[in-house]
Scaffold this active site. Structure first.
Site, PDB file in Angstrom:
ATOM      1  N   GLU A 193       0.826  -1.220   0.000  1.00 57.36           N
ATOM      2  CA  GLU A 193       0.000   0.000   0.000  1.00 57.36           C
ATOM      3  C   GLU A 193       0.857   1.265   0.000  1.00 57.36           C
ATOM      4  O   GLU A 193       0.702   2.147   0.848  1.00 57.36           O
ATOM      5  CB  GLU A 193      -0.991  -0.001   1.176  1.00 57.36           C
ATOM      6  CG  GLU A 193      -2.202  -0.884   0.935  1.00 57.36           C
ATOM      7  CD  GLU A 193      -3.407  -0.481   1.765  1.00 57.36           C
ATOM      8  OE1 GLU A 193      -4.196   0.354   1.261  1.00 57.36           O
ATOM      9  OE2 GLU A 193      -3.562  -0.977   2.891  1.00 57.36           O
ATOM     10  N   ASP A 209       0.789  -8.627   3.014  1.00 58.48           N
ATOM     11  CA  ASP A 209      -0.565  -8.518   3.564  1.00 58.48           C
ATOM     12  C   ASP A 209      -1.458  -9.447   2.750  1.00 58.48           C
ATOM     13  O   ASP A 209      -1.758  -9.165   1.595  1.00 58.48           O
ATOM     14  CB  ASP A 209      -1.034  -7.063   3.468  1.00 58.48           C
ATOM     15  CG  ASP A 209      -2.465  -6.863   3.930  1.00 58.48           C
ATOM     16  OD1 ASP A 209      -3.120  -7.858   4.315  1.00 58.48           O
ATOM     17  OD2 ASP A 209      -2.944  -5.718   3.899  1.00 58.48           O
ATOM     18  N   ASN A 264      -4.580 -10.429   3.688  1.00 64.18           N
ATOM     19  CA  ASN A 264      -6.005 -10.158   3.901  1.00 64.18           C
ATOM     20  C   ASN A 264      -6.800 -11.437   4.183  1.00 64.18           C
ATOM     21  O   ASN A 264      -7.954 -11.577   3.770  1.00 64.18           O
ATOM     22  CB  ASN A 264      -6.600  -9.398   2.718  1.00 64.18           C
ATOM     23  CG  ASN A 264      -6.452  -7.884   2.882  1.00 64.18           C
ATOM     24  OD1 ASN A 264      -6.788  -7.334   3.933  1.00 64.18           O
ATOM     25  ND2 ASN A 264      -5.947  -7.225   1.861  1.00 64.18           N
ATOM     26  N   ASP A 269      -1.107 -10.390   8.150  1.00 65.19           N
ATOM     27  CA  ASP A 269       0.198 -10.193   7.514  1.00 65.19           C
ATOM     28  C   ASP A 269       1.070 -11.397   7.856  1.00 65.19           C
ATOM     29  O   ASP A 269       1.264 -11.715   9.038  1.00 65.19           O
ATOM     30  CB  ASP A 269       0.847  -8.914   8.023  1.00 65.19           C
ATOM     31  CG  ASP A 269      -0.047  -7.703   7.820  1.00 65.19           C
ATOM     32  OD1 ASP A 269       0.088  -7.029   6.779  1.00 65.19           O
ATOM     33  OD2 ASP A 269      -0.896  -7.445   8.701  1.00 65.19           O
ATOM     34  N   ASP A 281      -2.230   1.172  10.031  1.00 68.59           N
ATOM     35  CA  ASP A 281      -3.090   0.281  10.819  1.00 68.59           C
ATOM     36  C   ASP A 281      -2.506  -1.121  10.926  1.00 68.59           C
ATOM     37  O   ASP A 281      -3.059  -1.979  11.624  1.00 68.59           O
ATOM     38  CB  ASP A 281      -4.522   0.233  10.263  1.00 68.59           C
ATOM     39  CG  ASP A 281      -4.596   0.110   8.750  1.00 68.59           C
ATOM     40  OD1 ASP A 281      -3.535   0.090   8.093  1.00 68.59           O
ATOM     41  OD2 ASP A 281      -5.715   0.049   8.214  1.00 68.59           O
ATOM     42  N   HIS A 282      -1.368  -1.361  10.276  1.00 64.32           N
ATOM     43  CA  HIS A 282      -0.656  -2.634  10.376  1.00 64.32           C
ATOM     44  C   HIS A 282       0.639  -2.458  11.156  1.00 64.32           C
ATOM     45  O   HIS A 282       1.248  -1.381  11.136  1.00 64.32           O
ATOM     46  CB  HIS A 282      -0.272  -3.167   8.982  1.00 64.32           C
ATOM     47  CG  HIS A 282      -1.438  -3.515   8.118  1.00 64.32           C
ATOM     48  ND1 HIS A 282      -1.769  -4.809   7.800  1.00 64.32           N
ATOM     49  CD2 HIS A 282      -2.330  -2.725   7.462  1.00 64.32           C
ATOM     50  CE1 HIS A 282      -2.820  -4.817   6.984  1.00 64.32           C
ATOM     51  NE2 HIS A 282      -3.186  -3.573   6.766  1.00 64.32           N
TER      52      HIS A 282
END
Length: 255
Positions: free
Chosen positions: A34, A146, A148, A217, A246-247
């Site tokens: 991201e 990540d 998800n 993750d 947020d990770h």
């Protein structure tokens, strides 16, 4: 050797966090997801000033992936061969110190009944094909990023609430298991089979402060890497910083 992954949720916003983290932990490899910036906007000079190399596949506003390493990456590839027309920048691979690194920002899927969920299924099938082919060429391989997907109920703060919901459905966990069945091992769970460890916390409702998160993750490693696996780390301190992603970063250390 230290190999780490971090969904940074906008490198423009979080570049100081990445710089600090690189200096503190000195990973041999750090992959980012991201980026949320165009290909020509990547802050390569800022990374190089710290003594690291970088390759990346950028995309404005959404997606974008990068590999940062102490030694120059080789045999760089982007995208999934089975999805040649996919405009989303979600995969970048490179060989570093003889190890094939595949960095993925996997599709979220939005909701089980969403068209994006069908895309997620197609995307994971294409990823499976790609990883299988790469493993035939590179015995030492690390697939990380990540995903998800939560592998199991232990990886969800409220399994009942999230039962058969996005990120936690049986179908998605099956797609992740398909990757593991290729001969990969979940490095964190291998060393911490019963410990509750999260890597993502929603910004809303003080989820991080309340310790209500998910583990989405992952660092998946080939059999040739398993014997040298020494430790794994989820750096929750990074998630507690001001204006955090947020990770949290996840790192595996090898002998």
């Amino acid at each position: 050797m230290k190999i780490a992954t971090w969904n940074i949720n906008s490198l423009n916003v979080r570049l100081p966090h990445v710089q600090d983290w690189l200096q503190q932990y000195q990973p041999d490899v750090l992959v980012l997801q991201e980026l949320k910036l165009d290909q020509d906007k990547f802050p390569a000079a800022a990374i190089e000033m710290l003594g690291f190399h970088a390759v990346w596949s950028g995309q404005k506003t959404y997606n974008g992936v990068a590999i940062i390493s102490k030694t120059p990456p080789q045999n760089i590839a982007t995208g999934l061969p089975a999805l040649p027309d996919d405009p989303q920048r979600r995969v970048i691979a490179a060989t570093i110190n003889g190890i094939r690194i595949i960095n993925v920002y996997c599709v979220n899927g939005e909701a089980i009944d969403s068209p994006k969920f069908a895309y997620k299924e197609q995307w994971f099938a294409a990823l499976n094909d790609y990883v299988r082919a790469e493993m035939s060429k590179y015995p030492k391989l690390v697939l990380l990023g990540d995903f998800n997907i939560t592998p199991a109920d232990i990886d969800v703060y409220d399994p009942q609430k999230w039962h058969e919901k996005i990120l936690c459905s049986s179908a998605e966990r099956g797609w992740l298991q398909n990757l593991l069945n290729l001969g990969l091992t979940d490095s964190l769970r291998h060393l911490h089979p019963d410990e509750v460890m999260y890597t993502w916390w929603d910004y809303r409702m003080n989820m991080f402060q309340r310790k209500l998160g998910m583990r989405i993750d992952h660092i998946l490693i080939s059999e040739a890497m398993l014997a040298d696996l020494e430790s794994t780390l989820v750096d929750t301190e990074a998630r507690g910083r001001e204006r955090p992603s947020d990770h949290a970063p996840v790192m595996a250390t090898f002998r």
